[in-house]
Design an enzyme around this catalytic site. Sequence first.
Site, PDB file in Angstrom:
ATOM      1  N   CYS A 260       0.805  -1.230   0.000  1.00 17.52           N
ATOM      2  CA  CYS A 260       0.000   0.000   0.000  1.00 17.52           C
ATOM      3  C   CYS A 260       0.832   1.272   0.000  1.00 17.52           C
ATOM      4  CB  CYS A 260      -0.930   0.001   1.217  1.00 17.52           C
ATOM      5  SG  CYS A 260      -2.176  -1.286   1.117  1.00 17.52           S
TER       6      CYS A 260
HETATM    7  N1  NAD Z   1      -2.958  -6.147   1.470  1.00 17.28           N
HETATM    8  C1  NAD Z   1      -3.323  -5.058   2.116  1.00 17.28           C
HETATM    9  O1  NAD Z   1      -2.901  -4.841   3.247  1.00 17.28           O
HETATM   10  C2  NAD Z   1      -4.305  -4.064   1.489  1.00 17.28           C
HETATM   11  C3  NAD Z   1      -4.892  -3.109   2.329  1.00 17.28           C
HETATM   12  C4  NAD Z   1      -5.794  -2.203   1.781  1.00 17.28           C
HETATM   13  C5  NAD Z   1      -6.083  -2.251   0.422  1.00 17.28           C
HETATM   14  N2  NAD Z   1      -5.482  -3.167  -0.383  1.00 17.28           N
HETATM   15  C6  NAD Z   1      -5.865  -3.189  -1.807  1.00 17.28           C
HETATM   16  O2  NAD Z   1      -6.732  -4.292  -2.044  1.00 17.28           O
HETATM   17  C7  NAD Z   1      -6.512  -4.816  -3.351  1.00 17.28           C
HETATM   18  C8  NAD Z   1      -6.198  -6.303  -3.284  1.00 17.28           C
HETATM   19  O3  NAD Z   1      -4.977  -6.472  -2.586  1.00 17.28           O
HETATM   20  P1  NAD Z   1      -4.536  -7.834  -1.922  1.00 17.28           P
HETATM   21  O4  NAD Z   1      -3.414  -7.491  -1.006  1.00 17.28           O
HETATM   22  O5  NAD Z   1      -5.706  -8.585  -1.395  1.00 17.28           O
HETATM   23  O6  NAD Z   1      -3.960  -8.626  -3.203  1.00 17.28           O
HETATM   24  P2  NAD Z   1      -3.530 -10.156  -3.271  1.00 17.28           P
HETATM   25  O7  NAD Z   1      -2.489 -10.219  -4.325  1.00 17.28           O
HETATM   26  O8  NAD Z   1      -3.243 -10.679  -1.907  1.00 17.28           O
HETATM   27  O9  NAD Z   1      -4.823 -10.922  -3.774  1.00 17.28           O
HETATM   28  C9  NAD Z   1      -5.466 -10.644  -4.955  1.00 17.28           C
HETATM   29  C10 NAD Z   1      -6.157 -11.905  -5.459  1.00 17.28           C
HETATM   30  O10 NAD Z   1      -6.866 -11.549  -6.654  1.00 17.28           O
HETATM   31  C11 NAD Z   1      -6.734 -12.610  -7.565  1.00 17.28           C
HETATM   32  N3  NAD Z   1      -7.003 -12.102  -8.912  1.00 17.28           N
HETATM   33  C12 NAD Z   1      -6.178 -11.436  -9.749  1.00 17.28           C
HETATM   34  N4  NAD Z   1      -6.825 -11.124 -10.902  1.00 17.28           N
HETATM   35  C13 NAD Z   1      -8.081 -11.613 -10.777  1.00 17.28           C
HETATM   36  C14 NAD Z   1      -9.212 -11.609 -11.626  1.00 17.28           C
HETATM   37  N5  NAD Z   1      -9.178 -11.011 -12.808  1.00 17.28           N
HETATM   38  N6  NAD Z   1     -10.322 -12.222 -11.188  1.00 17.28           N
HETATM   39  C15 NAD Z   1     -10.370 -12.834  -9.983  1.00 17.28           C
HETATM   40  N7  NAD Z   1      -9.331 -12.864  -9.132  1.00 17.28           N
HETATM   41  C16 NAD Z   1      -8.201 -12.254  -9.536  1.00 17.28           C
HETATM   42  C17 NAD Z   1      -5.344 -13.142  -7.370  1.00 17.28           C
HETATM   43  O11 NAD Z   1      -5.234 -14.470  -7.847  1.00 17.28           O
HETATM   44  C18 NAD Z   1      -5.192 -13.024  -5.851  1.00 17.28           C
HETATM   45  O12 NAD Z   1      -5.581 -14.224  -5.194  1.00 17.28           O
HETATM   46  C19 NAD Z   1      -5.414  -3.961  -3.962  1.00 17.28           C
HETATM   47  O13 NAD Z   1      -5.998  -2.929  -4.699  1.00 17.28           O
HETATM   48  C20 NAD Z   1      -4.710  -3.393  -2.755  1.00 17.28           C
HETATM   49  O14 NAD Z   1      -4.058  -2.157  -3.050  1.00 17.28           O
HETATM   50  C21 NAD Z   1      -4.615  -4.098   0.147  1.00 17.28           C
END
Ligand code: NAD
Length: 418
Positions: A260
């Site tokens: 982030c």
């Molecule tokens: N990790 C954090 O602490 C956090 C906190 C706040 C916001 N975010 C935001 O949340 C969002 C997700 O982050 P995350 O950390 O969960 O990512 P992540 O990489 O842990 O997980 C994302 C998942 O989405 C899947 N994916 C990718 N493309 C896809 C598609 N087209 N259809 C279905 N599934 C698909 C991937 O296989 C993966 O399992 C991002 O925008 C991130 O900036 C993350």
Amino acid sequence: MAVDVVIIGLGYVGLPLAREATSAGMSVIGFDVNKALVESLNAGRSHVDDLSDDDVTDMVKHGFRATTDEREIATAGAAVICVPTPLFEEGGPDLNAVQSATQAVARNIHPGMLVVLESTTYPGTTDELVRPILEAGGLVAGEDFHLAFSPERIDPGNKEFGPGNTPKVVGGHTPACTEAAAALYGRFVETVVRTKGTREAETAKLLENTYRHVNIALVNEMAKFCHRLGIDLWDVIRAASSKPFGFQAFYPGPGVGGHCIPIDPNYLSHNVRVRLGYPFRFVELAQEINATMPAYVARRAQNILNEAGLATTGANILLLGVTYKANIADERESPAVALARDLSSLGAKISYHDPYVAEWRPDIDVVQVDDLEGAVVSADLVILVQSHREYDADQLAAKAKRFFDTRGVTTTDDAHRL
Ligand SMILES: NC(=O)c1ccc[n+]([C@@H]2O[C@H](COP(=O)([O-])OP(=O)(O)OC[C@H]3O[C@@H](n4cnc5c(N)ncnc54)[C@H](O)[C@@H]3O)[C@@H](O)[C@H]2O)c1
């Protein structure tokens, strides 16, 4: 509908959200493009820090199921998109996953459906990118289906604030869309905060993370000159924190990491540059300062060795903690990688210890050590990069030949502090 909600993207954000909704008695499925991940979740295995295998097994017992079959999206009353939003190599926002996840929803959308985007992104994404894709089949947002943005605020490893008790910001395409999304989250989140529209909700998330980014840069810059002026910045921050209003403590460190803080502010600055043609100077300056920290720590390490008459070339340097934050296993964007590379390019031999990381590959030769105490005693220099709860920093500093604490947790004179 047979299913209350389908969570799209079952990562650090989507899986805890699915768990919260499942625990609230909702009927939840998860859609992900990663087949191996879907199979392991259905077998009760967790891949994120905040959920154990038992938690996932419990979700499955209560009806949760993961799938790679996008047609199942059509069985849900609501779809929440939680897919990654990384940056392209040159720094611009990479919305490919958001686009393809939205296309999967569009192929399965039905009248009355609620679609929410949770991925962190630049202002206007929900309206300008997501909405046209969803409307391509003829249904209209705000009339035939509901559309909203609700930023994820998850703080991995935080035991006090989780998805249930962290207020949830929600902004709809229309007021009715806001209410539909608020009703969904109201089933498993204590407090829902409504914004005027989707852009305000998108920007609220970017303000939160830019605020952290900028304030971390402020103390990082102060750390450099305080060291030269012989001022203990940690003591300064402790004193300033006694002010009960108008001050929030931020701490310096070896660089910012994670999914982030180093990334999200770029979504905002890139957007300002593209749309308005001028830089968002605060973000760009913060970026610049925070990016210098691993090299700064490497230079300080070199100086510590020099003072003892040792060359960095050939010195054994032990890094403690290589994840991006304490007490979790997530290594994404960890500043430890840049630090290890910088030290290695100065000729040091790098070993590391991290109780949360099974294997670490920073593109250079590093040796993993299991015997913490033995490695601390024998290293020429120990650098505390991440202050995991397993480390008693004062005790380790007392045993080490030289100990460099980049987290300000030591209280003895045995340690050099950032
Ligand atoms: N990790 C954090 O602490 C956090 C906190 C706040 C916001 N975010 C935001 O949340 C969002 C997700 O982050 P995350 O950390 O969960 O990512 P992540 O990489 O842990 O997980 C994302 C998942 O989405 C899947 N994916 C990718 N493309 C896809 C598609 N087209 N259809 C279905 N599934 C698909 C991937 O296989 C993966 O399992 C991002 O925008 C991130 O900036 C993350």
